[in-house]
Motif scaffolding. Structure first.
Motif, short mmCIF file in Angstrom:
data_model
loop_
_atom_site.label_atom_id
_atom_site.label_comp_id
_atom_site.label_asym_id
_atom_site.label_seq_id
_atom_site.Cartn_x
_atom_site.Cartn_y
_atom_site.Cartn_z
N VAL A 153 0.85 -1.19 0.00
CA VAL A 153 0.00 0.00 0.00
C VAL A 153 0.89 1.24 0.00
N THR A 159 -8.80 8.79 -6.36
CA THR A 159 -9.53 7.69 -5.73
C THR A 159 -10.42 6.94 -6.73
N PRO A 171 -11.90 4.16 -9.17
CA PRO A 171 -11.91 2.71 -8.93
C PRO A 171 -10.73 1.97 -9.57
N GLU A 172 -10.18 2.51 -10.63
CA GLU A 172 -9.05 1.85 -11.30
C GLU A 172 -7.75 1.94 -10.50
N ILE A 173 -7.70 2.87 -9.55
CA ILE A 173 -6.50 3.05 -8.72
C ILE A 173 -6.56 2.03 -7.59
N GLU A 174 -5.60 1.12 -7.57
CA GLU A 174 -5.57 0.08 -6.54
C GLU A 174 -4.25 0.13 -5.79
N GLY A 175 -4.29 -0.17 -4.51
CA GLY A 175 -3.08 -0.25 -3.71
C GLY A 175 -2.51 1.10 -3.33
N ARG A 186 -3.38 4.45 -0.89
CA ARG A 186 -4.19 5.12 0.14
C ARG A 186 -4.05 6.62 -0.08
N ALA A 196 -1.84 6.78 -9.84
CA ALA A 196 -1.50 5.60 -10.64
C ALA A 196 0.00 5.34 -10.64
N MET A 232 0.93 3.08 -7.79
CA MET A 232 0.35 1.73 -7.71
C MET A 232 1.46 0.67 -7.68
#
Length: 192
Positions: A41, A67, A69-73, A75, A186, A189
């Motif tokens: 993270v 924020t 939805p495609e942005i993962e990992g 915070r 991004a 990520m």
């Protein structure tokens, strides 16, 4: 198209020795950050001064992009410029800054933020990515120049073009801020 800005580092460039208590605190924060990154993270710190509806629209667009939805990992932590601390900066992996242009300069709140974090974060945050947006009534040149000077002195790496807006933000301006937030996030990520 705007001309590139000259990047003049601040007049000091030597390493700064932190007092023992501050150095111990910085080591503790680095350990926590390393453990957090090991968990996959990353943290994007958004530092903003948002005193007007125009600045609020740009801020909300940047947060929405960061924020998405495609942005993962990643915070996303939001801090008003007057409440952001060196601990916040040391714990983050990248930064997104937002400010109005006041009297030909960045806001006093963002300047205060830089004053508070500059030396405690000088060596530890070199090379970290950042981006920023500036809103002004009719000119943002001085604010852009000031942000570029301080971030160059910190050794931060600009990861996206700045978004500069004069007057009331239009759809293209809020879309550019959305893109700015998404781009910076991004880039943090895992696997990038």
């Amino acid at each position: 198209m705007r001309a590139p800005l000259s990047r003049h580092p601040l007049p000091f460039s030597g390493a700064v020795s932190l007092p023992g208590r501050t150095a111990r605190h910085a080591r503790r924060l680095r350990g926590a950050a390393a453990a957090r990154q090991g968990a996959g993270v990353a943290t994007l710190l958004i530092v903003h001064h948002t005193p007007s509806p125009n600045c609020q629209a740009l801020f909300e667009a940047a947060v929405a992009g960061a924020t998405a939805p495609e942005i993962e990992g990643v915070r996303v932590v939001r801090r008003a410029a007057l409440s952001a601390t060196a601990s916040d900066v040391l714990q983050a992996d990248g930064y997104l800054l937002g400010t109005p242009a006041n009297l030909g300069y960045m806001s006093g709140a963002l300047k205060h933020f830089f004053d508070q974090v500059y030396y405690p974060c000088l060596d530890e945050t070199r090379g970290r990515p950042f981006g920023y947006y500036v809103h002004g009534g009719n000119d943002v040149t001085g604010a852009v120049r000031a942000i570029e000077a301080v971030t160059t002195g910190l050794g931060w790496r600009r990861a996206a073009d700045a978004v500069t807006v004069t007057g009331e933000p239009g759809k293209a301006d809020t879309e550019a801020c959305w893109e700015l937030g998404a781009t910076i996030a991004a880039g943090l990520m895992p696997g990038d």
